[in-house]
Design a protein around this motif. Structure first.
Motif, mmCIF file in Angstrom:
data_model
loop_
_atom_site.group_PDB
_atom_site.id
_atom_site.type_symbol
_atom_site.label_atom_id
_atom_site.label_comp_id
_atom_site.label_asym_id
_atom_site.label_seq_id
_atom_site.Cartn_x
_atom_site.Cartn_y
_atom_site.Cartn_z
ATOM 1 N N THR A 197 11.015 -55.961 6.615
ATOM 2 C CA THR A 197 11.839 -55.501 5.554
ATOM 3 C C THR A 197 11.578 -55.546 3.802
ATOM 4 N N VAL A 198 11.520 -54.551 2.790
ATOM 5 C CA VAL A 198 11.519 -54.963 0.952
ATOM 6 C C VAL A 198 12.216 -54.952 0.962
ATOM 7 N N PHE A 199 12.818 -55.503 0.325
ATOM 8 C CA PHE A 199 14.072 -55.667 -1.015
ATOM 9 C C PHE A 199 14.194 -55.261 -2.404
ATOM 10 N N GLU A 200 14.899 -54.286 -2.833
ATOM 11 C CA GLU A 200 14.453 -54.115 -4.241
ATOM 12 C C GLU A 200 15.547 -53.725 -4.663
ATOM 13 N N ALA A 201 15.728 -54.455 -6.714
ATOM 14 C CA ALA A 201 17.595 -54.189 -6.817
ATOM 15 C C ALA A 201 17.407 -53.908 -8.064
ATOM 16 N N THR A 202 18.433 -53.039 -8.760
ATOM 17 C CA THR A 202 18.636 -52.990 -10.427
ATOM 18 C C THR A 202 19.127 -54.656 -10.683
ATOM 19 N N GLU A 203 18.522 -54.311 -12.154
ATOM 20 C CA GLU A 203 19.157 -56.254 -12.336
ATOM 21 C C GLU A 203 20.037 -56.131 -13.999
ATOM 22 N N ASN A 204 21.210 -55.607 -13.429
ATOM 23 C CA ASN A 204 22.509 -55.834 -14.353
ATOM 24 C C ASN A 204 22.936 -56.832 -14.813
ATOM 25 N N ARG A 205 23.808 -56.949 -13.218
ATOM 26 C CA ARG A 205 24.691 -58.717 -12.791
ATOM 27 C C ARG A 205 23.572 -59.439 -12.095
ATOM 28 N N LEU A 206 23.081 -58.664 -11.252
ATOM 29 C CA LEU A 206 21.664 -58.831 -9.963
ATOM 30 C C LEU A 206 20.511 -60.027 -11.502
ATOM 31 N N ASP A 207 20.039 -60.737 -10.711
ATOM 32 C CA ASP A 207 19.135 -61.738 -11.665
ATOM 33 C C ASP A 207 17.818 -61.357 -10.776
ATOM 34 N N SER A 208 18.012 -61.472 -9.624
ATOM 35 C CA SER A 208 16.574 -61.147 -9.018
ATOM 36 C C SER A 208 16.824 -62.109 -7.615
#
Lengths: 243, 172
Positions: free
Chosen positions: B140-151
């Protein structure tokens, strides 16, 4: 349903046990406590029979069709070589998995008479053990996987071949109803020894000869047999021949 | 003979117990969810070192999968952990994290949205006769946008059960 069926077998077992005692009344008073007091030697005999419990069970459950042939060879008063062989066709369905298993099995082993009768008789009460080989194909014709939170599901099918080796222990009784015709039943507990999982960890949910997978694989059979003796009863001591 | 009768009775009773009725599947959706925990990574002003700790989100959180038919978290405060079931009909899915934060100065609610995408390989595994099969999620590979999320920090790439945290989300 199975419990009801078993209850029937319990009742018939009691009848058989008492019938056995009654049959023995005129010739046999009680079980001999000492081994060396048995004064006859039963002839070698070959017995062949068929199981009639599976057709009865099928009429109740409809999930297991089995044809089983049984046979044994009596070497002496106590020891029998015994075998059962058959073919099974079993199915089960639920919302998540539906499968059909078809295949044959062979059980080879021995029985030991555990009750000493005073006078010669073909009746026997025995304990036994079998090595069982079951060779079969399981067709999982539909499985369905659902996931929480998401619409839709995933369905599929596959087929697998398996060979399972098991050990079985049994306790049984055979009663001679007519000359050389015997009725018998046995209760059995089996333990798969070599039972490898197949596709994606799929377990063998039905093993021919043993039944549907459970923690303790209980089984029983109910047989009609014909015995072919090779000779006549011999006496071990001269006193017995006077009787 | 009585002993024998008793013995046979015992065996038959054990048999009756063994022939108990078929069990019902206790968990009809046995595929595991991804266990996600919230963390915060700050610089300790006194020591100057990183201070990593479990973070209880004080703001109002809604988590919803794109295309899902159930909202995982619906406007709750004080969340520290969330379980995200992956979509088994495809090899990826995306969850939207909507966070409403109350601005103490203006008193207005400020909304931020982040998307967490997970991509995986489906692995079919047998569960039981009652429940059939489930899917594990491999690589599983996770990717996220970084508006409120940092990392993000991936702890488990193979999701086979819900006993261990698979992903840490660090918040800003």
């Amino acid at each position: 349903m199975k419990a009801k069926l078993l209850l029937g077998f319990i009742l018939s077992s009691i009848i058989l046990l008492y019938a056995n005692e009654c049959l023995a009344q005129d010739t046999t008073h009680s079980v001999k406590p000492k081994k060396d007091t048995v004064t006859y030697l039963l002839p070698k005999a070959f017995t062949l029979g068929i199981d009639i419990s599976y057709p009865i069970r099928y009429s109740f459950t409809k999930d297991e069709k089995v044809f089983e042939v049984v046979g044994d060879f009596r070497f002496n008063n106590n020891w029998y070589a015994a075998a059962e062989g058959g073919y099974a066709d079993a199915s089960k369905e639920n919302s998540f998995i539906s499968f059909n298993t078809k295949g044959g099995y062979l059980k080879l082993g021995a029985n030991r008479n555990i009750v000493k009768f005073r006078n010669p008789t073909n009746n026997t009460v025995y304990a036994g053990a079998r090595g069982v080989i079951s060779i079969f194909n399981t067709d999982v014709y539909k499985y369905t996987i659902n996931q929480k939170g998401w619409p839709g599901d995933v369905s599929g099918s596959f087929s697998d071949n398996s060979t399972v080796y098991s050990l079985e222990f049994l306790l049984g009784i055979k009663v001679e109803l007519l000359k050389n015709f015997l009725m018998g039943w046995s209760v059995r507990g089996a333990f798969p020894i070599v039972n490898k999982n197949t596709t994606d960890g799929f377990e063998n949910l039905y093993i021919p000869g043993l039944g549907f997978e459970k923690n303790f694989m209980f089984n029983f059979n109910y047989t009609l047999n014909y015995m072919l003796p090779f000779g006549k009863v011999k006496n071990k001591s001269p006193e017995v021949s006077k009787k | 003979m009585k002993l024998l009768t008793n013995l046979i009775f015992l065996v038959v009773i054990v048999g009756v117990i063994a022939c108990s009725d078929d069990k019902i599947c206790a968990d009809p959706t046995p595929s595991p969810s991804v266990v996600v925990e919230f963390y915060k990574d700050t610089i300790n002003k006194k020591t100057g070192k990183h201070d990593v700790f479990k973070y209880t989100l004080p703001d109002t959180l809604t988590v919803e999968g794109i295309g899902a038919d159930t909202i995982i978290v619906k406007g709750l405060k004080g969340q520290q952990k969330v379980l995200l079931p992956p979509n088994i009909t495809t090899d990826n899915c995306t969850y939207v994290f909507t966070i409403y934060k109350l601005n103490p100065k203006s008193g207005a609610r400020e909304m931020t949205k982040d998307e967490l995408k997970m991509t995986y390989k489906l692995q079919r595994r047998f569960v039981s006769q009652e429940c059939g099969f489930k899917f594990n999620f491999i690589n599983t590979v996770f990717e996220a946008t970084e508006n409120r999320l940092d990392s993000l920090e991936t702890l488990q790439k193979d999701i086979t059960n819900e006993g261990q945290t698979a992903l840490r989300i660090y918040f800003k």
